[in-house]
Design an enzyme around this catalytic site. Sequence first.
Site, PDB file in Angstrom:
ATOM      1  N   PRO A  92      45.672  39.375  11.450  1.00 11.78           N
ATOM      2  CA  PRO A  92      45.100  40.663  12.009  1.00 11.78           C
ATOM      3  C   PRO A  92      46.202  41.446  10.346  1.00 11.78           C
ATOM      4  O   PRO A  92      45.677  42.623  10.926  1.00 11.78           O
ATOM      5  CB  PRO A  92      45.315  40.528  13.575  1.00 11.78           C
ATOM      6  CG  PRO A  92      45.919  39.502  13.583  1.00 11.78           C
ATOM      7  CD  PRO A  92      46.104  38.220  13.094  1.00 11.78           C
ATOM      8  N   GLU A 118      51.801  33.383  17.425  1.00 11.49           N
ATOM      9  CA  GLU A 118      52.106  34.367  16.821  1.00 11.49           C
ATOM     10  C   GLU A 118      51.648  34.420  15.820  1.00 11.49           C
ATOM     11  O   GLU A 118      52.093  35.561  14.748  1.00 11.49           O
ATOM     12  CB  GLU A 118      53.441  34.352  17.419  1.00 11.49           C
ATOM     13  CG  GLU A 118      53.632  35.009  18.708  1.00 11.49           C
ATOM     14  CD  GLU A 118      52.599  35.762  19.562  1.00 11.49           C
ATOM     15  OE1 GLU A 118      53.021  37.178  18.701  1.00 11.49           O
ATOM     16  OE2 GLU A 118      52.754  35.724  19.825  1.00 11.49           O
ATOM     17  N   ARG A 155      26.420  32.727   3.628  1.00 12.19           N
ATOM     18  CA  ARG A 155      25.251  33.392   3.121  1.00 12.19           C
ATOM     19  C   ARG A 155      24.809  34.101   2.264  1.00 12.19           C
ATOM     20  O   ARG A 155      23.534  34.233   1.661  1.00 12.19           O
ATOM     21  CB  ARG A 155      25.489  34.585   4.553  1.00 12.19           C
ATOM     22  CG  ARG A 155      24.630  34.518   6.300  1.00 12.19           C
ATOM     23  CD  ARG A 155      24.277  35.475   6.708  1.00 12.19           C
ATOM     24  NE  ARG A 155      23.422  36.447   6.432  1.00 12.19           N
ATOM     25  CZ  ARG A 155      22.603  36.232   6.314  1.00 12.19           C
ATOM     26  NH1 ARG A 155      22.099  35.133   7.476  1.00 12.19           N
ATOM     27  NH2 ARG A 155      21.173  36.563   6.235  1.00 12.19           N
ATOM     28  N   ASP A 170      20.500  42.622   3.576  1.00  6.42           N
ATOM     29  CA  ASP A 170      21.321  42.864   4.023  1.00  6.42           C
ATOM     30  C   ASP A 170      21.459  43.612   4.412  1.00  6.42           C
ATOM     31  O   ASP A 170      22.668  44.370   3.697  1.00  6.42           O
ATOM     32  CB  ASP A 170      22.014  41.274   3.802  1.00  6.42           C
ATOM     33  CG  ASP A 170      22.031  39.910   4.975  1.00  6.42           C
ATOM     34  OD1 ASP A 170      20.733  40.151   5.723  1.00  6.42           O
ATOM     35  OD2 ASP A 170      22.659  39.322   5.147  1.00  6.42           O
TER      36      ASP A 170
HETATM   37  N1  ADE Z   1      44.098  35.587  13.808  1.00  7.28           N
HETATM   38  C1  ADE Z   1      44.294  37.057  15.289  1.00  7.28           C
HETATM   39  N2  ADE Z   1      43.690  37.827  15.230  1.00  7.28           N
HETATM   40  C2  ADE Z   1      42.693  38.064  13.774  1.00  7.28           C
HETATM   41  C3  ADE Z   1      41.844  38.894  12.678  1.00  7.28           C
HETATM   42  N3  ADE Z   1      41.664  39.745  13.925  1.00  7.28           N
HETATM   43  N4  ADE Z   1      41.684  38.369  11.856  1.00  7.28           N
HETATM   44  C4  ADE Z   1      41.728  37.301  11.167  1.00  7.28           C
HETATM   45  N5  ADE Z   1      41.906  36.472  12.164  1.00  7.28           N
HETATM   46  C5  ADE Z   1      43.285  36.992  13.109  1.00  7.28           C
END
Ligand code: ADE
Length: 226
Positions: A92, A118, A155, A170
């Site tokens: 994330p 984590e 794709r 797309d």
């Molecule tokens: N792992 C956990 N959340 C994630 C996200 N939003 N994007 C990529 N990998 C992740």
Amino acid sequence: MRLDVFTLFPDAFTWFSQQPHVARARELGVALNLWDYRVHTPLRHGQVDDAPYGGGAGMVLRIDVICAALEGVFGGDAVDVRLARRVVELTPRGRQLDDALATELATGDLCVLCGRYEGIDERVAQLVTDRVSIGPYVLSGGEIAAQALLDAVVRKIDGAVSNPESVAADSFSPGLGGACEYPHYTRPAEFRGWPVPAVLLSGDHAAVERWRRERLGSGEPPPHQD
Ligand code: ADE
């Protein structure tokens, strides 16, 4: 081209790898390899994670486990794996995935590292070329994110999607100037008093084109047509 995915849950990719465009890419010579970190772990009892230094909740995937997996699959030193391919950590905290990045990642071999718990020990930065997020929210692991990324990448591979026009048009593609695609309708022409816009039934191709152009980029429900 080869796509190598490292994960604790290779089974999570079963449905994805059977999808028609993925199957077609494989027929065209794209290898989709799924590797389980546990198979290569140098630790006993299949251990792959450990408690975070400094304390705190959850477990962290160990960097020695990641290195052993990369070296077990590619040979050589794990830090050299990225010399021959993009190595992407799903996290994330990464750069947000978009159409341009998917296009970029579809140009050569690609290795994807899925985190769990984590996440992966921060020293994974020594091994990767990219850190990619699929959006500003936290998933329980990288597997769903990896499938989103790989779907968008596959794709882009010539011949993977049977109708190339559908990829060229797309949403977010250069073909649409980065805009969202226009809305689609099919039969029945009217349902519960919800009509299909009359212009789409008119047979007037120029008017249909105009109507579609006007609706590019709009994620809003189309206004009801009279
Ligand atoms: N792992 C956990 N959340 C994630 C996200 N939003 N994007 C990529 N990998 C992740």
